[in-house]
Motif scaffolding. Structure first.
Motif, PDB file in Angstrom:
ATOM      1  N   ASN A 209     -16.524  28.719   9.016  1.00 31.60           N
ATOM      2  CA  ASN A 209     -17.793  29.182   8.443  1.00 31.60           C
ATOM      3  C   ASN A 209     -18.790  29.175   9.435  1.00 31.60           C
ATOM      4  O   ASN A 209     -19.688  30.144   9.176  1.00 31.60           O
ATOM      5  N   THR A 210     -18.916  28.494  10.595  1.00 32.20           N
ATOM      6  CA  THR A 210     -20.083  29.146  11.557  1.00 32.20           C
ATOM      7  C   THR A 210     -19.660  30.451  12.186  1.00 32.20           C
ATOM      8  O   THR A 210     -20.626  31.162  12.169  1.00 32.20           O
TER       9      THR A 210
ATOM     10  N   VAL B 231     -25.178  24.206   8.065  1.00 28.56           N
ATOM     11  CA  VAL B 231     -23.966  24.663   8.783  1.00 28.56           C
ATOM     12  C   VAL B 231     -23.242  23.714   9.819  1.00 28.56           C
ATOM     13  O   VAL B 231     -22.181  23.237   9.678  1.00 28.56           O
TER      14      VAL B 231
ATOM     15  N   VAL C 127     -20.997  32.651   9.424  1.00 28.89           N
ATOM     16  CA  VAL C 127     -22.339  32.890   9.441  1.00 28.89           C
ATOM     17  C   VAL C 127     -22.844  33.573  10.645  1.00 28.89           C
ATOM     18  O   VAL C 127     -23.687  34.654  10.626  1.00 28.89           O
TER      19      VAL C 127
ATOM     20  N   ALA D 258     -26.404  32.017   6.036  1.00 31.67           N
ATOM     21  CA  ALA D 258     -25.715  31.092   5.613  1.00 31.67           C
ATOM     22  C   ALA D 258     -26.073  30.876   4.115  1.00 31.67           C
ATOM     23  O   ALA D 258     -25.057  30.491   3.261  1.00 31.67           O
TER      24      ALA D 258
END
Ligand code: NAD
Length: 378
Positions: free
Chosen positions: A339-340, A307, A343, A358
């Motif tokens: 994306n972080t 990630v 997650v 993730a």
């Protein structure tokens, strides 16, 4: 023995060219999302098994970064310490010629251990397509208003590591400003991470390299630490600061630990000493999933490697699409932040550690495009 499941590998290639002494491997793990992306590793011990494991990691990393790339990796068995530079380039050229039928349609190369922009230039020239490798020199194929080469030296990975940390800290309702940070390793990833943390007002109190840690609770001037390393061989030559041994970086009393050097930094023998509230994995596999679980149980937020350090592969995608460095940095920030956040939200909702969330996202993205895939062996 290479482990196989219904995700891959799709192709395993062993390449020989006795004329130049080439012995190499290419593993294309999964191309459901696009051509397999992954670097060329050149070490005396690189094996098909190692290449296959790294190729699988690339499948998840590209999926999580939400790129139209699959996972792949390649390796050339050679020791750059004992062969000449000319020999090294001969091997890369022969390797590129051998992989031509699959590259760039199913495999796109990149730098990895002991291969960098010059090797990518040779690879691309031997292949004939600018799309066959990323991480090329910036001067390569300059068109009006557009650059085709974006070398790793631009620092996209460290930039992404910083953004992953910022998102994680803000998700917890905190700010990076004034947070104390320890950075393990001052190479490509560590240096750029240090720059961006420092610009955001975080207080870098410790930096390590292979010779030791320099620590000052009041803060370090990272530019001066870098100068000490460049001029005198190590970060420990910076003053004022306390010199500690390399492994002491794990147990320091800091808010954030950024890993940016070796695998297995955190092990069963030092995991209990870790005091940071956040661990941002800039390096690959700085600890096992079991160690991450121990930290999760202690309430420590660990942003996993695939990630946090995806900035490099996102930069590769920008280069592949002919974007310039400015556009590349924008794309890295956008994708790492998005994306972080995804997650973090999924992990919170499911009550799991970030790696589990993730993985779930990455697997779901591949499954959407892969008719034969069911459950991956992890
Ligand atoms: P690098 O070779 O540029 O730098 C590595 C640094 O680690 C050097 O400063 C070295 O002195 C230091 N080091 C070596 N042994 C150490 C030890 N025991 N303790 C502390 N420091 C030590 O490497 P890099 O490109 O910055 O990569 C670092 C890590 O990040 C690796 O795990 C790599 O796989 C991963 N990574 C790098 C990129 C990238 O784009 N460069 C992308 C993704 C992941």
């Amino acid at each position: 023995m290479v482990e196989v499941d219904d995700f891959g590998p799709e192709k395993i290639l062993e390449v020989y060219n006795p004329k130049v002494g080439l012995h190499g491997y290419l593993v294309i793990d999964n191309t459901a999302l696009g051509p397999g992306k992954g670097g060329i590793r050149m070490t005396p011990s690189v094996s098909m098994d190692e290449v296959a494991k790294l190729a699988r990691t690339m499948t998840w990393k590209c999926a999580l970064a939400d790129l139209p790339f699959g996972g792949a990796k390649s390796g050339i068995i050679a020791d750059p310490k004992v062969i000449t530079k000319q020999k090294k380039m001969e091997l890369v050229k022969a390797f590129a010629e051998a992989l031509k039928p699959l590259c760039p349609s199913q495999y796109i190369a990149a730098p990895d251990i002991n291969t960098a922009e010059e090797e990518m230039k040779v690879f691309v020239q031997a292949n004939g397509s600018l799309k066959s490798a990323t991480g090329k020199p910036s001067a390569m194929c300059v068109k009006p208003g557009e650059k085709c080469g974006i070398p790793h030296e631009y620092g996209s990975t460290g930039f992404g590591v910083f953004h992953a940390a910022k998102v994680a800290v803000e998700f917890q309702g905190e700010s990076l400003k004034g947070k104390t940070v320890a950075i393990e390793g001052l190479g490509n990833v560590g240096t750029f991470a240090a720059q961006y943390f420092s610009e955001a007002g975080a207080n870098i109190v410790a930096i390590s390299d292979s010779k030791g840690v320099i620590y000052n609770a009041q803060g370090l001037l990272y530019k001066k630490v870098l100068q000490a390393k460049q001029k005198m061989g190590s970060v420990i030559n910076y003053q004022p600061g306390k010199i500690l041994s390399t492994s002491d970086i794990v147990g320091l009393n800091v808010d954030i630990l950024v890993t940016a050097a070796i695998p297995d930094l955190v092990t069963s023998s030092n995991v209990q000493s870790l005091k940071a509230k956040y661990v941002i994995e800039g390096s690959n596999i700085p600890m096992s999933a079991a160690m991450e679980h121990i930290l999760y149980k202690k309430g420590i937020l660990v942003v996993p490697d695939f990630v946090a350090n995806a900035g490099g592969v996102i930069s590769s995608y920008a280069e592949y699409r002919g974007r310039n460095p400015e556009e590349m940095f924008k794309l890295v920030e956008k994708k790492i932040v998005k994306n972080t956040t995804l997650v973090l939200e999924k992990a919170k909702k499911n009550g799991t550690k970030l790696r589990d969330a993730a993985m779930q996202i990455a697997v779901e993205r591949v499954l959407k495009h892969c008719k034969t895939c069911r459950t991956p062996k992890q």
